[in-house]
Design a protein around this motif. Structure first.
Motif, short mmCIF file in Angstrom:
data_model
loop_
_atom_site.label_atom_id
_atom_site.label_comp_id
_atom_site.label_asym_id
_atom_site.label_seq_id
_atom_site.Cartn_x
_atom_site.Cartn_y
_atom_site.Cartn_z
N ASP A 172 14.89 8.80 -3.58
CA ASP A 172 14.97 7.22 -4.26
C ASP A 172 14.30 6.90 -5.32
OD1 ASP A 172 12.94 7.63 -2.37
OD2 ASP A 172 13.05 6.21 -1.05
N THR A 173 13.94 7.98 -6.12
CA THR A 173 13.03 7.65 -6.92
C THR A 173 12.82 8.13 -7.83
OG1 THR A 173 11.28 9.41 -6.76
CG2 THR A 173 10.72 7.79 -5.98
N LYS A 226 13.43 2.30 -8.17
CA LYS A 226 14.47 1.92 -8.88
C LYS A 226 14.70 1.48 -9.60
CE LYS A 226 16.98 5.21 -6.72
NZ LYS A 226 17.60 6.67 -8.04
N ASP A 227 13.58 -0.42 -9.29
CA ASP A 227 13.30 -1.28 -10.34
C ASP A 227 12.24 -0.80 -11.17
OD1 ASP A 227 11.18 -1.68 -8.08
OD2 ASP A 227 11.50 -3.26 -7.71
N ARG A 228 11.53 0.14 -10.95
CA ARG A 228 10.28 0.66 -11.80
C ARG A 228 8.97 -0.53 -11.97
NH1 ARG A 228 13.15 3.73 -17.35
NH2 ARG A 228 15.15 3.90 -15.83
N LYS A 229 9.20 -1.08 -10.67
CA LYS A 229 8.01 -2.06 -10.24
C LYS A 229 7.34 -1.09 -9.80
CE LYS A 229 10.73 -6.19 -10.22
NZ LYS A 229 11.08 -7.19 -10.08
N ARG A 230 6.77 0.36 -8.15
CA ARG A 230 5.72 0.93 -8.44
C ARG A 230 6.08 2.56 -8.94
NH1 ARG A 230 6.72 1.79 -2.80
NH2 ARG A 230 9.51 1.69 -2.94
N ALA A 282 0.88 -1.26 -0.29
CA ALA A 282 0.35 0.21 -0.24
C ALA A 282 0.74 1.31 0.16
CB ALA A 282 -1.06 0.06 1.27
N VAL A 283 2.02 1.36 0.10
CA VAL A 283 3.02 2.34 0.52
C VAL A 283 2.70 3.21 -0.77
CG1 VAL A 283 5.25 2.93 0.29
CG2 VAL A 283 4.94 1.57 1.98
N THR A 284 2.82 4.02 -1.26
CA THR A 284 2.80 4.78 -2.19
C THR A 284 3.19 5.53 -2.90
OG1 THR A 284 0.94 6.71 -1.26
CG2 THR A 284 0.43 5.04 -2.85
N ILE A 344 5.34 5.41 -18.77
CA ILE A 344 5.20 4.15 -18.62
C ILE A 344 7.04 3.38 -17.57
CG2 ILE A 344 3.34 2.72 -19.80
CD1 ILE A 344 5.10 2.81 -22.02
N ALA A 345 7.19 2.12 -17.66
CA ALA A 345 8.72 2.35 -16.90
C ALA A 345 9.65 2.31 -18.82
CB ALA A 345 8.32 0.72 -16.46
#
Length: 328
Positions: A44-45, A82-86, A21-23, A57-58
């Protein structure tokens, strides 16, 4: 089921929900009257953005520096992990054009970054490494383009094979040549690189340039030619003493096709630059074709990128012009 097991499952689900749920907070957008936009997000983004109205998108454009948008339009940005999953929600800014600019100018002349091949190809890292290498080596001949140029030869900055390295070593390494070919690049991406350090601190005798094939899928011939002409203007500004050998876009596809027809129109438009603005235009596309107009796999295995044999054809075809332009 025991109470202890139920409690453990409940605790696990609660923690899992809390983690997912962390956005991420969306980027903040700051725009100036001159058409420059700055984006800010948590440290960190990674910020990705678009200028075509689509939600990022990613594999959208990475934000690496303030964005120049004097033509106006819609900018959308998202913060990604960093992994572009969120990713965060989308931040949007509708920007008015600066009055002195022509709002009808095409996307091919608006400098942007690109990450179309992420994560296999680190475009930003290649820009950082090649810019530093070129500044250090101060090449006398500089190649600029997309993956067709990238795979020719030169220094190895990533895992992609350099398919013409033997030819490069014979024709260009002794002349202190540099390679600024980038995979998946369009005209607008080359423009961004030139404006962000790619050719700072150098003064090559000759720039060999071929770009535009990646624009042919969704841009008109006229717009692509405008993008290439904008690159020529940028090099005239930043490398005023350098001569430019502008190559016609190579044919692509095994057989004659509509994309080749568009390329032919682009090359006709570019031919008008020959003799102007330090430009010598040369179309060597026919060298890669059979008498029936076919591209064979022994020259371009994927009917787009040359192999060693194809790169040797390229080098031999431009060699007389290269010698003339650099005064050998």
């Amino acid at each position: 089921m025991s109470k202890h097991l139920l409690l453990s499952l409940f605790t696990f689900c609660t923690v899992l929900h809390a983690e997912t749920a962390v956005t991420l907070a969306p980027p903040a957008i700051q725009s100036s009257p001159g058409g420059t936009v700055k984006l800010e997000a948590a440290a960190d983004t990674r910020i990705l953005y678009t200028l075509d109205g689509a939600d990022p998108i990613a594999k959208s454009n990475p934000y690496l520096a303030p964005i120049e948008i004097p033509l106006g339009g819609t900018l959308k940005a998202r913060a990604f992990s960093k992994d572009r999953k969120r990713m965060s929600d989308v931040s949007t800014a509708v920007l008015k054009p600066v009055s002195k600019f022509d709002v009808s100018a095409p996307s091919t002349v608006v400098p942007v970054t690109q990450d179309r091949s992420w994560p296999q190809y680190d475009w930003a890292k290649r820009h950082e490494l090649t810019s530093a290498a070129v500044k250090h080596a101060k090449p006398q001949i500089l190649f600029i383009g997309d993956s067709i140029t990238h795979f020719f030869g030169g220094e190895q900055f990533d895992s992609y094979a350099l398919r013409g390295q033997q030819t490069w070593g014979e024709f260009y390494a002794p002349r202190n040549a540099g390679n600024l070919g980038f995979g998946w690049d369009k005209t607008e991406n080359v423009l961004w690189r030139l404006r962000h350090g790619a050719i700072d601190g150098i003064a090559p005798k000759l720039v060999v340039m071929m770009i535009g094939t990646n624009n042919t899928g969704d841009c008109s011939a006229t717009d692509i030619a405008q993008g290439i002409m904008a690159i020529v203007s940028e090099m005239n500004l930043r490398l005023p003493q350098s001569k430019i050998l502008l190559l016609g876009i190579f044919p692509r596809g095994e057989k004659p096709n509509p994309q080749r027809e568009k390329i032919a129109v682009i090359n006709q438009l570019l031919a008008q630059l020959d003799g102007e603005r330090n430009v010598t235009f040369l179309d060597i596309g026919a060298k890669f074709l059979t008498p029936d107009g076919l591209i064979t796999k022994d020259i371009m295995p994927d009917f787009l990128h040359p192999n060693e044999k194809g790169y040797r054809i390229w080098a031999k075809a431009i060699e007389p012009t290269v010698k003339k332009l650099i005064g050998e």
